[in-house]
Each structure stands twice: as C-alpha cells, then as structure tokens.
Motif scaffolding. Structure first.
Motif, short mmCIF file in Angstrom:
data_model
loop_
_atom_site.label_atom_id
_atom_site.label_comp_id
_atom_site.label_asym_id
_atom_site.label_seq_id
_atom_site.Cartn_x
_atom_site.Cartn_y
_atom_site.Cartn_z
N GLY A 1 -15.31 2.28 -37.08
CA GLY A 1 -14.57 3.37 -37.91
C GLY A 1 -13.93 2.41 -39.31
O GLY A 1 -13.06 3.12 -39.76
N THR A 2 -14.18 1.49 -39.36
CA THR A 2 -13.80 0.74 -40.48
C THR A 2 -13.82 1.51 -41.96
O THR A 2 -14.72 2.26 -42.18
N ARG B 1 -9.32 -12.22 -32.12
CA ARG B 1 -10.96 -11.88 -32.77
C ARG B 1 -10.55 -11.36 -33.85
O ARG B 1 -9.81 -10.52 -34.19
N ASP C 1 -15.72 -8.93 -39.44
CA ASP C 1 -16.44 -9.20 -40.66
C ASP C 1 -15.66 -8.95 -41.89
O ASP C 1 -15.53 -9.44 -42.84
N THR D 1 -19.57 -2.02 -42.75
CA THR D 1 -18.91 -1.45 -41.64
C THR D 1 -19.84 -1.64 -40.41
O THR D 1 -21.30 -1.09 -40.50
N GLY D 2 -19.66 -2.30 -39.25
CA GLY D 2 -20.44 -2.23 -38.19
C GLY D 2 -20.07 -3.39 -37.14
O GLY D 2 -18.78 -3.74 -37.22
#
Ligand code: ASP
Length: 355
Positions: A220-221, A249, A252, A272-273
C-alpha cells in the motif's frame, strides 16, 4: 565509350548519396517525433499494487480510493499548472495520501512485529540528482517532509531511526504521538499474520502484505512522479513498509535507485511492491539506465524491468513513471494498482484493476 561509363557511374553514385542523405534525414525526423514533448507538465501517482480484485471490493471502498486519489493528484496538478516545482507538487500530493488511513503510509501505516509503526520515505530531484531519505521513524507525521528536509537542509542523503527523529524535531516538522498511526484495520492485519505464523512455520511471505479490505496481499505504499514546466523531474515514495516486519527491516522505498529515482536526462520513477526484490533488481534506477544507455523509451524500459527482470526474480509490484517529455507510464505485474494520471490539459485518469 569509357568516358560514358565513367560518367554514368558518377551520376549513379551521386544519386545513391542523395538517397542516403534523405534516409538520414528521415531517421532523424523519426527520432525527433519519438523525442517530442507530449506534455509541458504531467503528474502520476500510485497508492500501492497487489491482488486487488473487483470481486473483493465494495463499491463504497472503490469510491473512497478513487476520490482520495483524485484529491491527491489535483493538489500536485494545481501546483504544476501555476508554474510551481515538481518537488513541491510531489511532496504535497504525497501528504494527502499520507494523511489518509486508506494507504500504507503516514496515518495508514502497517504494524511491525512489535506492534509499532515504522515509516520509510524518499524524494529525489532530477535536476540536481540530490536526494533525501528517512528510514524507520515512528513520530514524524509526514515522512516525505522529513525526506525533503534531509535533502534540502542536511549534508546527508539518508537518516534513520532516532537520529532522523532528532533531525525532524530540529527542523520543526510536525511530530505526533506514535498512537496517531493506530488504525484498527492494520492492527487486525498484524494479528491475523501472527496467528498464521503460529500454525504454519513455513508461511507464505506474501502474508506480510495481507490487507483485510481486499482480503489478499497488497502493497500500500504511496508514490508520486512529476514533470514541471521548467523540465524538472521529481520522484517521491512514502511507506509503512511490511506488516510484521522486525529487526529494523528497511524496504526499497527509501533506497534511492530501488523504490525511487529521478533524473532530468531520463525519467522519474516511484515503486510499490515486495521491497526486497525491488532492492535486488534496483528497479527505479534500472528503468532510467535502460533509457540513458540503451535508448529505450519509458514504456519499453518499464516493461523490461517489471515484466521481465522483476518477474523472473520472483518479485511483484509496480511503478509509476514520467519522462522528460511528459510521457506517463503505470506498469505492474500484479492484479491491480491504485493509480492516477493528469496531463497538461488537465485530463485525469484513475484506475485500479488491469485494463
Ligand atoms: N515496497 C514496500 C516495502 O517493501 C511495500 C509496499 O510497496 O507497500 O517496504
């Protein structure tokens, strides 16, 4: 006779040269047409990609997403239309999505394993190749503003955790109590993932992106790319990362070249991913590099990286991008991606699923 033969060879080779010249002119013209400006300014946004299927969506929820995308992109469009910078357009557009609980950024950020929210964001200026990024902050209301402040007011590119929060305070940015980021939907998603983790040791990693609204995995970025009237490109990305993430963590989104990249010579890209794959494939920079070094168009370069490189690696997600001529692209290998575009004529497109 010999003279006649010599003369005809001379005439023929002259004609040959002329044809070649014409050919050269023609291919240059062709290049010019593909290189032509299609928009004086343009803006593209995304609100995450994933297994977004119409059958799992209610009409109300679909409307809510669409109207928030429209509200956000229009903020950036107005700035660009009035001659403002792509940096401001990108930042302000992302602010709207960060303030909405619909997206995994700012207010709607996902929960870590420790039931906290840790935000990552970055912004890049295609004119100067300057960039700012923040990682793992928990009290900065709009992480994209922190990324911008890091770029504009610090000698560094990336700040993380407590140090980044101290810098945000020094810069007078809007700080909030971490409870501001609590949303029931995201908290329930974390509980569901923890439950499955208990029963299945070998759980599907995509569980980490579970979204109870769409009943499947979704990244959902939020991201925005823009070209302004001065030919300057900017890319910005903001995220809460991955549900159940631990050990500090970082994905990207704040990594320049992976989830975000802009270069006036080529394009601006926001992704996004599944972050780990975007980092390993250097998705955003790779698209720019294919254009710069191999002469690919934005569309070709995006296809190559998302549908081939990323897919073959096992990663999923998508990007939005705009190039220096105002060509706009949204490329993804998932079932859907929340996205919207606006060109210099004010034409708006909003889409969720694959066409
Ligand atoms: N790319 C983000 C990350 O891995 C997740 C997302 O796109 O929602 O942190």
């Amino acid at each position: 006779m010999k003279k006649l033969l010599f003369l005809s060879i001379l005439i023929l080779s002259f004609l040959g040269c002329k044809n070649k010249e014409e050919l050269n002119v023609q291919s240059n013209n062709e290049k010019e047409t593909t290189e032509q400006k299609v928009n004086d300014f343009a803006i593209v946004i995304h609100g995450g990609a994933g297994t977004i299927l119409k059958e799992n969506m209610t009409p109300e929820l679909e409307d809510a997403y669409k109207s928030k995308l429209e509200e956000a992109i229009k903020v950036g469009y107005e700035i660009l239309k009035n001659g403002g910078s792509s940096l401001d357009a990108v930042q302000k557009t992302i602010n709207v999505m960060e303030d909405s609980p619909l997206f995994n950024a700012g207010k709607g950020a996902v929960f870590t394993n420790a039931e906290t929210n840790e935000h990552d964001a970055s912004i890049m200026d295609g004119k100067t190749l300057k960039a700012g990024a923040s990682a793992g902050t928990s009290n900065v209301r709009n992480p994209i503003n922190l990324a911008r402040a890091i770029m504009d007011h610090s000698p560094h590119v990336m700040l993380a955790g407590k140090g980044a929060e101290t810098f945000a305070k020094e810069q007078g940015l809007d700080l909030v109590d971490p409870s501001y980021f609590y949303t029931e939907r995201r908290f329930n998603a974390l509980q569901k993932i923890k439950e499955t983790e208990k029963v299945e040791m070998d759980h599907d990693d995509k569980q980490a992106f579970y979204d109870p609204f769409i009943k499947d995995s979704k990244y959902g970025t939020v991201g925005c790319v823009a070209l302004d009237k001065n030919g300057n490109l900017t890319a910005g990305t903001s995220t809460g990362g991955m549900t159940n993430k631990r050990w500090g963590r970082i994905g990207d989104s704040p990594i320049i070249g992976a989830g975000n990249y802009a270069n006036n010579a080529t394009c601006a890209v926001s992704g996004t991913g599944w972050g780990e794959f975007f980092i390993r494939a250097m998705v955003a920079h790779d698209i720019s590099a294919l254009m710069e070094y191999k002469g690919l168009t934005l569309q070709e370069a995006s296809k190559e990286v998302i549908q081939k490189k990323l897919t073959e690696l096992g990663g999923d997600g998508g990007i939005v991008a705009v190039d220096k001529n105002g060509n706009m692209v949204a490329e993804f290998n998932t079932a859907g991606m929340y996205r919207a575009t606006m060109n210099d004529k004010g034409e708006l497109t909003i889409a969720i699923y694959k066409e």
